[in-house]
Motif scaffolding. Structure first.
Motif, PDB file in Angstrom:
ATOM      1  N   ASN A  14     -10.620  78.472 120.217  1.00 27.78           N
ATOM      2  CA  ASN A  14     -10.859  79.416 119.124  1.00 27.78           C
ATOM      3  C   ASN A  14      -9.893  80.598 119.141  1.00 27.78           C
ATOM      4  N   TRP A  53     -13.230  89.781 115.046  1.00 26.87           N
ATOM      5  CA  TRP A  53     -12.864  88.415 115.404  1.00 26.87           C
ATOM      6  C   TRP A  53     -13.073  88.141 116.892  1.00 26.87           C
ATOM      7  N   GLN A  83     -13.497  72.879 110.311  1.00 29.74           N
ATOM      8  CA  GLN A  83     -13.714  74.331 110.383  1.00 29.74           C
ATOM      9  C   GLN A  83     -12.493  75.016 110.982  1.00 29.74           C
ATOM     10  N   ASN A  87     -10.160  77.737 109.058  1.00 29.94           N
ATOM     11  CA  ASN A  87     -10.050  79.088 109.604  1.00 29.94           C
ATOM     12  C   ASN A  87      -8.592  79.475 109.824  1.00 29.94           C
ATOM     13  N   LEU A 110     -15.027  77.332 104.148  1.00 33.99           N
ATOM     14  CA  LEU A 110     -15.276  77.737 105.533  1.00 33.99           C
ATOM     15  C   LEU A 110     -16.655  78.388 105.674  1.00 33.99           C
ATOM     16  N   TYR A 135     -20.378  85.610 112.574  1.00 33.74           N
ATOM     17  CA  TYR A 135     -19.349  84.840 111.871  1.00 33.74           C
ATOM     18  C   TYR A 135     -19.739  84.680 110.397  1.00 33.74           C
ATOM     19  N   LEU A 139     -17.673  86.230 107.290  1.00 31.38           N
ATOM     20  CA  LEU A 139     -17.107  85.372 106.255  1.00 31.38           C
ATOM     21  C   LEU A 139     -17.608  85.750 104.867  1.00 31.38           C
TER      22      LEU A 139
END
Length: 153
Positions: A14, A53, A83, A87, A110, A135, A139
């Motif tokens: 990630n 993030w 995903q 992203n 997403l 998250y 988003l």
């Protein structure tokens, strides 16, 4: 121990994705194109993005570690890959290519996928699914910022 190892693996994946996305946007938030856009009044200052993030990817990696212990299916691997691609690619689409509408479509997909994780894939993760909330919130905010740019520019 398996949870720890998977969490570490997903942290690398990630944060690697964030690094690739950052590289692909090519200083996007600092470019003349972006700074001259009409931006939403609720656009957070730049430092918030790094903090957000970091928290999001830590929580998401812990969640994924648990999820992949409970369900290591091919379907789940494909959902994660999709995903990841969405992203990473949003940065390139929006900041590098200035494709605001395509960026909006990407971030809506997403966001929908994160809600899918929360409501459909998290049956066996118990309270771990709540690690997705930062998250999901982020988003939703990012989608609203993208939409604002599309409408007001």
């Amino acid at each position: 121990m398996k949870q720890f190892k998977l969490t570490i693996l997903f942290l690398f994946i990630n944060f690697g994705g964030l690094a690739i996305g950052s590289w692909l946007m090519n200083n996007g938030p600092l470019t003349e194109w972006y700074t001259n856009l009409n931006q939403a009044p609720w656009t957070p200052p730049g430092w918030v993005f790094g903090v957000a993030w970091t928290l999001i990817m830590i929580c998401f990696s812990i969640y994924l570690g648990k999820l992949f212990i409970e369900d290591n299916s091919q379907k789940l691997k494909l959902v994660f890959l999709f995903q990841f691609i969405l992203n990473v690619s949003w940065n390139y689409i929006f900041f590098n290519q200035h494709l605001v509408l395509f960026g909006l479509i990407t971030i809506v997909l997403l966001t929908s996928l994160l809600f899918y994780y929360f409501f459909k894939l998290s049956n066996k993760t118990n309270n771990y699914k709540f690690l997705l909330v930062p998250y999901m919130i982020w988003l939703c905010i990012a989608t609203s910022l993208n939409l604002y740019v599309l409408i007001h520019n």
